[in-house]
Design a protein around this motif. Structure first.
Motif, PDB file in Angstrom:
ATOM      1  N   SER A 171       0.760  -1.259   0.142  1.00  0.00           N
ATOM      2  CA  SER A 171      -0.050  -0.043   0.082  1.00  0.00           C
ATOM      3  C   SER A 171       0.929   1.060   0.060  1.00  0.00           C
ATOM      4  N   THR A 172       0.412   2.341  -0.569  1.00  0.00           N
ATOM      5  CA  THR A 172       1.128   3.312  -0.723  1.00  0.00           C
ATOM      6  C   THR A 172       1.200   4.382   0.749  1.00  0.00           C
ATOM      7  N   VAL A 173       2.157   5.301   0.730  1.00  0.00           N
ATOM      8  CA  VAL A 173       2.077   6.144   2.095  1.00  0.00           C
ATOM      9  C   VAL A 173       0.648   6.781   1.996  1.00  0.00           C
ATOM     10  N   GLN A 174       0.309   7.265   0.728  1.00  0.00           N
ATOM     11  CA  GLN A 174      -0.973   7.999   0.848  1.00  0.00           C
ATOM     12  C   GLN A 174      -2.180   7.228   1.106  1.00  0.00           C
ATOM     13  N   ASP A 175      -2.044   6.007   0.807  1.00  0.00           N
ATOM     14  CA  ASP A 175      -3.204   4.898   1.294  1.00  0.00           C
ATOM     15  C   ASP A 175      -3.221   5.013   2.714  1.00  0.00           C
ATOM     16  N   VAL A 176      -2.135   4.968   3.363  1.00  0.00           N
ATOM     17  CA  VAL A 176      -2.066   4.681   4.834  1.00  0.00           C
ATOM     18  C   VAL A 176      -2.503   6.391   5.557  1.00  0.00           C
ATOM     19  N   LYS A 177      -2.033   7.429   4.965  1.00  0.00           N
ATOM     20  CA  LYS A 177      -2.383   8.611   5.555  1.00  0.00           C
ATOM     21  C   LYS A 177      -3.937   8.762   5.097  1.00  0.00           C
ATOM     22  N   THR A 178      -4.533   8.309   4.175  1.00  0.00           N
ATOM     23  CA  THR A 178      -5.892   8.311   4.092  1.00  0.00           C
ATOM     24  C   THR A 178      -6.669   7.559   4.915  1.00  0.00           C
ATOM     25  N   ALA A 179      -6.374   6.120   5.099  1.00  0.00           N
ATOM     26  CA  ALA A 179      -6.965   5.455   6.058  1.00  0.00           C
ATOM     27  C   ALA A 179      -7.007   5.626   7.338  1.00  0.00           C
ATOM     28  N   LEU A 188      -2.945   8.918  13.157  1.00  0.00           N
ATOM     29  CA  LEU A 188      -1.481   9.167  12.833  1.00  0.00           C
ATOM     30  C   LEU A 188      -0.964  10.262  13.607  1.00  0.00           C
ATOM     31  N   ASN A 189       0.291   9.838  14.470  1.00  0.00           N
ATOM     32  CA  ASN A 189       0.964  10.570  15.352  1.00  0.00           C
ATOM     33  C   ASN A 189       1.788  11.537  14.796  1.00  0.00           C
ATOM     34  N   PRO A 190       1.572  12.685  14.644  1.00  0.00           N
ATOM     35  CA  PRO A 190       2.476  13.896  13.893  1.00  0.00           C
ATOM     36  C   PRO A 190       3.736  14.033  14.824  1.00  0.00           C
ATOM     37  N   ASN A 191       3.778  13.464  16.204  1.00  0.00           N
ATOM     38  CA  ASN A 191       5.103  13.869  16.895  1.00  0.00           C
ATOM     39  C   ASN A 191       6.050  12.439  16.745  1.00  0.00           C
ATOM     40  N   PHE A 192       5.729  11.540  15.871  1.00  0.00           N
ATOM     41  CA  PHE A 192       6.405  10.454  15.571  1.00  0.00           C
ATOM     42  C   PHE A 192       7.285  10.704  14.291  1.00  0.00           C
ATOM     43  N   SER A 193       8.627  10.497  14.472  1.00  0.00           N
ATOM     44  CA  SER A 193       9.214  10.519  13.149  1.00  0.00           C
ATOM     45  C   SER A 193      10.352   9.724  13.055  1.00  0.00           C
ATOM     46  N   PRO A 194      11.098   9.176  12.196  1.00  0.00           N
ATOM     47  CA  PRO A 194      11.065   9.864  10.650  1.00  0.00           C
ATOM     48  C   PRO A 194       9.905   9.464   9.808  1.00  0.00           C
ATOM     49  N   GLU A 195       9.179   9.938   9.341  1.00  0.00           N
ATOM     50  CA  GLU A 195       7.873   9.947   8.518  1.00  0.00           C
ATOM     51  C   GLU A 195       8.397   9.255   7.127  1.00  0.00           C
ATOM     52  N   SER A 196       9.495   9.412   6.796  1.00  0.00           N
ATOM     53  CA  SER A 196      10.078   8.865   5.527  1.00  0.00           C
ATOM     54  C   SER A 196      10.403   7.312   5.527  1.00  0.00           C
ATOM     55  N   SER A 197      10.444   6.839   6.812  1.00  0.00           N
ATOM     56  CA  SER A 197      10.901   5.376   7.150  1.00  0.00           C
ATOM     57  C   SER A 197       9.651   4.640   7.545  1.00  0.00           C
ATOM     58  N   SER A 198       8.554   5.573   8.172  1.00  0.00           N
ATOM     59  CA  SER A 198       7.496   4.743   8.791  1.00  0.00           C
ATOM     60  C   SER A 198       6.421   5.976   9.316  1.00  0.00           C
ATOM     61  N   LEU A 199       5.345   5.210   9.577  1.00  0.00           N
ATOM     62  CA  LEU A 199       4.041   6.206  10.067  1.00  0.00           C
ATOM     63  C   LEU A 199       3.386   5.159  10.933  1.00  0.00           C
ATOM     64  N   LEU A 200       3.263   5.862  12.144  1.00  0.00           N
ATOM     65  CA  LEU A 200       2.624   5.431  13.236  1.00  0.00           C
ATOM     66  C   LEU A 200       1.078   5.979  13.686  1.00  0.00           C
ATOM     67  N   ALA A 201       0.326   4.891  14.089  1.00  0.00           N
ATOM     68  CA  ALA A 201      -0.946   5.318  14.162  1.00  0.00           C
ATOM     69  C   ALA A 201      -1.111   5.009  15.584  1.00  0.00           C
ATOM     70  N   VAL A 248       4.311   0.541   2.012  1.00  0.00           N
ATOM     71  CA  VAL A 248       4.282  -0.092   3.083  1.00  0.00           C
ATOM     72  C   VAL A 248       5.248  -1.535   3.081  1.00  0.00           C
ATOM     73  N   SER A 249       6.425  -1.887   3.688  1.00  0.00           N
ATOM     74  CA  SER A 249       6.897  -3.010   3.659  1.00  0.00           C
ATOM     75  C   SER A 249       6.819  -3.886   4.907  1.00  0.00           C
ATOM     76  N   ARG A 250       6.157  -3.405   5.898  1.00  0.00           N
ATOM     77  CA  ARG A 250       5.911  -4.254   7.132  1.00  0.00           C
ATOM     78  C   ARG A 250       4.832  -3.395   8.022  1.00  0.00           C
ATOM     79  N   ILE A 251       3.932  -4.091   8.580  1.00  0.00           N
ATOM     80  CA  ILE A 251       3.020  -3.591   9.464  1.00  0.00           C
ATOM     81  C   ILE A 251       3.177  -4.485  10.755  1.00  0.00           C
TER      82      ILE A 251
END
Length: 149
Positions: A97-105, A110-123, A139-142
């Motif tokens: 799934s794309t980064v945008q798919d995750v950001k939409t779903a 999604l926690n804006p205080n979590f970084s780095p966004e380039s390598s992961s997104l945290l809900a 997405v390479s791992r969930i």
């Protein structure tokens, strides 16, 4: 201000990868997945006092952390998928799934205080939630569970 800890714990209760979810029993896992291809040695974690054991299904791209809570029955405490797994979250996010798919779903979680966004997104948070690892914009791992011990 959003309570990302509360959001993460809610996601851990409500989300799943296919029919695999935090809290399901070892017998339910065996029924769905069959016997694990490999299991780690059971070990008591100082962080929670539970006996933990990793169950590996490498051919399916699935790893489960099973733990024995005080009632003694092993349940899924954390779950991780990677390729070639084709399971998806209840919101339709899976490997590839794309980064945008995750950001939409997961826009509201999604926690804006979590970084780095380039390598992961945290809900949620590292203490509970869903971590989406990214590679080349996909997405390479969930991981669902508590990443911090």
């Amino acid at each position: 201000k959003k309570d990302y800890l509360k959001i993460g714990f809610r996601l851990m209760r409500e989300e799943a990868l296919g029919n695999l979810a935090v809290g399901i029993s070892d017998s339910a896992v065996n029924q769905q997945m069959g016997e694990a291809e490999k299991k780690s040695e059971p070990k008591v974690w100082a962080a929670d006092g539970y006996v933990h054991q990793s169950w590996y299904y490498p051919a399916k791209g699935i790893e489960l952390d099973m733990n024995n809570r005080p009632e003694g029955k092993p349940v899924v405490g954390r779950l991780t998928i990677t390729a070639p797994c084709d399971l998806k979250t209840r919101r339709g996010i899976g490997i590839g799934s794309t980064v945008q798919d995750v950001k939409t779903a997961y826009a509201n979680e999604l926690n804006p205080n979590f970084s780095p966004e380039s390598s992961s997104l945290l809900a949620g948070t590292v203490y509970g939630g869903i971590l989406f690892s990214l590679q080349d914009g996909a997405v390479s791992r969930i991981f669902i569970g508590a990443a911090a011990e």
